[in-house]
Structures are given as structure tokens and as C-alpha cells.
Motif scaffolding. Structure first.
Motif, PDB file in Angstrom:
ATOM      1  N   UNK A 135      38.092  86.261  43.849  1.00  0.00           N
ATOM      2  CA  UNK A 135      38.606  84.892  43.968  1.00  0.00           C
ATOM      3  C   UNK A 135      37.534  83.882  43.575  1.00  0.00           C
ATOM      4  N   UNK A 136      37.878  82.891  42.739  1.00  0.00           N
ATOM      5  CA  UNK A 136      36.925  81.856  42.356  1.00  0.00           C
ATOM      6  C   UNK A 136      36.895  80.729  43.380  1.00  0.00           C
ATOM      7  N   UNK A 137      36.000  79.792  43.178  1.00  0.00           N
ATOM      8  CA  UNK A 137      35.889  78.623  44.058  1.00  0.00           C
ATOM      9  C   UNK A 137      36.780  77.498  43.556  1.00  0.00           C
ATOM     10  N   UNK A 250      35.941  82.138  48.506  1.00  0.00           N
ATOM     11  CA  UNK A 250      35.514  82.382  47.128  1.00  0.00           C
ATOM     12  C   UNK A 250      34.486  83.508  47.102  1.00  0.00           C
ATOM     13  N   UNK A 251      34.716  84.492  46.246  1.00  0.00           N
ATOM     14  CA  UNK A 251      33.814  85.633  46.160  1.00  0.00           C
ATOM     15  C   UNK A 251      33.976  86.621  47.291  1.00  0.00           C
ATOM     16  N   UNK A 252      34.906  86.351  48.208  1.00  0.00           N
ATOM     17  CA  UNK A 252      35.089  87.216  49.371  1.00  0.00           C
ATOM     18  C   UNK A 252      36.502  87.730  49.506  1.00  0.00           C
ATOM     19  N   UNK A 253      37.274  87.670  48.432  1.00  0.00           N
ATOM     20  CA  UNK A 253      38.652  88.168  48.447  1.00  0.00           C
ATOM     21  C   UNK A 253      39.038  88.570  47.033  1.00  0.00           C
ATOM     22  N   UNK A 254      40.017  89.446  46.943  1.00  0.00           N
ATOM     23  CA  UNK A 254      40.526  89.902  45.662  1.00  0.00           C
ATOM     24  C   UNK A 254      41.892  89.293  45.399  1.00  0.00           C
ATOM     25  N   UNK A 271      49.901  75.747  47.106  1.00  0.00           N
ATOM     26  CA  UNK A 271      48.602  75.828  46.436  1.00  0.00           C
ATOM     27  C   UNK A 271      47.891  77.137  46.756  1.00  0.00           C
ATOM     28  N   UNK A 272      46.938  77.479  45.878  1.00  0.00           N
ATOM     29  CA  UNK A 272      46.008  78.586  46.110  1.00  0.00           C
ATOM     30  C   UNK A 272      44.610  77.999  45.969  1.00  0.00           C
ATOM     31  N   UNK A 273      43.758  78.223  46.950  1.00  0.00           N
ATOM     32  CA  UNK A 273      42.457  77.548  46.971  1.00  0.00           C
ATOM     33  C   UNK A 273      41.367  78.521  47.416  1.00  0.00           C
ATOM     34  N   UNK A 274      40.204  78.447  46.753  1.00  0.00           N
ATOM     35  CA  UNK A 274      39.044  79.233  47.134  1.00  0.00           C
ATOM     36  C   UNK A 274      38.003  78.370  47.814  1.00  0.00           C
ATOM     37  N   UNK A 275      37.763  78.615  49.111  1.00  0.00           N
ATOM     38  CA  UNK A 275      36.783  77.802  49.842  1.00  0.00           C
ATOM     39  C   UNK A 275      35.403  78.468  49.832  1.00  0.00           C
ATOM     40  N   UNK A 276      34.378  77.665  50.034  1.00  0.00           N
ATOM     41  CA  UNK A 276      33.012  78.160  49.975  1.00  0.00           C
ATOM     42  C   UNK A 276      32.691  79.076  51.155  1.00  0.00           C
TER      43      UNK A 276
END
Length: 281
Positions: A135-137, A250-254, A271-276
């Protein structure tokens, strides 16, 4: 000659995506489908079906196939250990399995990784085998989250971090600061279905969306073997529950089928959102 990826697989889209990518990149794959959790789409790849208690056979088959890297992927429910059919290696390992199983899922997964690596294999995560799934940020799909939704994301991130410390689950649903549900052994889909049945006074609706599903890894999680995973069906169930969106670390899910997830989010108005990673910790 490149050593094929050894894939120990359960059900679902993730092991299929991993296997297809291994073939597409030229590495190749050898798939051990776990009995009782055989994903039919994986029958097209080289491999075998193996029982959960056939540990010696598992190691032997991986070595015969020439595997060096080994990956665990797919849905496998915790078995009744007393009912497992064990080979000699499985029987020898059972006392350790029972001891670790009582400490929680993460302890059990760490034991599995340790035992595989003792045999000279390298256990890798799905993100290492298929980096495009991470997952991106920031905003991934749909419209940008409102300020209220961002507050719910922060609240949910904090709640899931606390759940993870206790090795309970990887997700929760928050609506205007109120925690509507937390994920345990039932999984994300069942949790979202419970939310859809809650009174509309405390949750969003399709006409007036409120609330967010938040997923992130447990703080001390063995990420190589149990990374939070979302896909198109997750987006659909988020929408059906009247929620405004889905947020993952972000970076912690596929993310499985990201383009289709984005199209589904646009179509359903979520929405789909990647949090820090530091949020809520």
C-alpha cells in the motif's frame, strides 16, 4: 537456473497473485496447497497438496523442488491441533506448537518461520516477492477523506495499535470517534457485516456515508507471514456498511488488484487511503 519460489498456500487471491508474479518474473514457483484450504486456482502450478501436520513431507518436497526462498500466503484457519494427522516431524514439533499457540497467533507464526529457516530455507514476505502489492501513502482511490474521516483514521490507527499489542487483531471501524467494531478471529469481512447491521443512528449509510475501516499490522507482528491484506471485496463491504472509506498503513498492508479497487471505490463513492506508519502510535 533460478530456484523456484516455495509457496505454502491457503485460500484466497493473495497466493494466486504471488504465484502468477513468480512465473511472470521468470523465477517460477512450487506450490504446496494446504489440505482443507486448497485454492483451486493454484492447481495450475507445479506442486502438491499437503496436510497441516505433514511437516517432514513439507520440508522434503521443498528441497526436492530446489526451493531456497519460502513464502506463506493465503487464508488458513487455526486448526484443532488434536485432530491433525502428523508425520514423525510433525509429531516431534507438536509440543512446541501447542505451547506457542496458547500465547497467540503471532507467537505461533514466529515458530513456523523459525522451523522452516532451521532447514536452510529463507522465509520472505509477500512484499518481498511482489513489491507492487504494498500500500502506498496518501490517497489511493476515491475522493479525499473529509476532516472528520481523517480524525476517525487517527483514532482507528491508535485503537488497532493497542489491539495489536495484545495480539488480538489488525482492524477496527470508527465512526465520528466512536469505535463500532474491532477485529478478532472472525476476520475483516465478518466485522464489516456486523457493522452493516448496527443502528443507522451510530453509523453511516449509503446515502450519508460516515466512518472508516482502519487496518494496520500489529506492532511486533511477523510481517513476512501475516501482513494485513485488502482487496476489491473489502471495498465493497466497506461501501455496503455505509462507511466513508478504507484506510491502511502505508507500507504495512497489501492491496490485491489495486486498479480494480480504485475503480470500485470510485463507483461506490468511498475512499482508499494510506496513512503514515507513525500515526496513532
Amino acid at each position: 537456473m533460478t530456484a523456484p519460489l516455495g509457496l505454502i498456500a491457503g485460500l484466497g487471491d493473495l497466493p494466486v497473485a504471488i504465484a502468477e508474479n513468480a512465473v511472470a518474473t521468470g523465477q517460477g514457483v512450487y506450490v504446496l496447497r494446504l489440505k482443507g484450504f486448497e485454492e483451486s486456482r493454484l492447481a495450475a502450478f507445479p506442486g502438491a497438496v499437503i496436510g497441516l501436520g505433514e511437516i517432514g513431507k513439507l520440508f522434503s518436497l521443498l528441497k526436492q523442488a530446489g526451493c531456497e526462498d519460502v513464502l506463506f500466503a493465503g487464508i488458513v484457519k487455526r486448526p484443532n491441533f488434536k485432530d491433525l494427522k502428523l508425520d514423525l516431524r510433525g509429531a516431534a514439533l507438536l509440543p512446541k506448537v501447542l505451547a506457542e499457540a496458547g500465547k497467540g497467533d503471532d507467537a505461533l507464526l514466529r515458530l513456523m518461520v523459525k522451523e522452516v529457516e532451521k532447514q536452510g530455507f529463507k522465509v520472505i514476505g509477500s512484499d518481498a516477492a511482489h513489491a507492487a502489492l504494498l500500500a502506498p501513502s496518501g490517497l489511493v482511490g476515491g475522493s479525499a477523506p473529509s476532516q472528520a474521516a481523517m480524525s476517525d483514521i487517527a483514532r482507528g490507527a491508535h485503537v488497532v495499535a493497542a489491539l495489536g499489542d495484545l495480539d488480538i487483531g489488525q482492524g477496527c471501524v470508527v465512526c465520528e470517534g466512536l469505535v463500532l467494531a474491532v477485529e478478532a478471529q472472525e476476520g475483516t469481512d465478518a466485522m464489516l457485516e456486523r457493522c452493516a447491521a448496527l443502528p443507522e443512528t451510530i453509523r453511516g449509510t449509503i446515502a450519508a456515508r460516515r466512518g472508516v475501516l482502519v487496518k494496520r499490522p500489529k506492532p511486533a507482528q511477523e510481517r513476512r507471514i501475516d501482513m494485513p491484506t485488502v482487496g476489491v471485496s473489502t471495498v465493497e463491504k466497506v461501501a455496503a456498511a455505509g462507511l466513508a472509506g478504507l484506510a491502511v498503513e502505508a507500507g504495512g498492508a497489501l492491496m490485491l488488484g489495486r486498479a480494480e479497487m480504485q475503480a470500485t471505490a470510485e463507483r461506490l463513492g468511498v475512499f482508499i487511503y494510506g496513512f503514515e506508519p507513525g500515526l496513532g502510535t
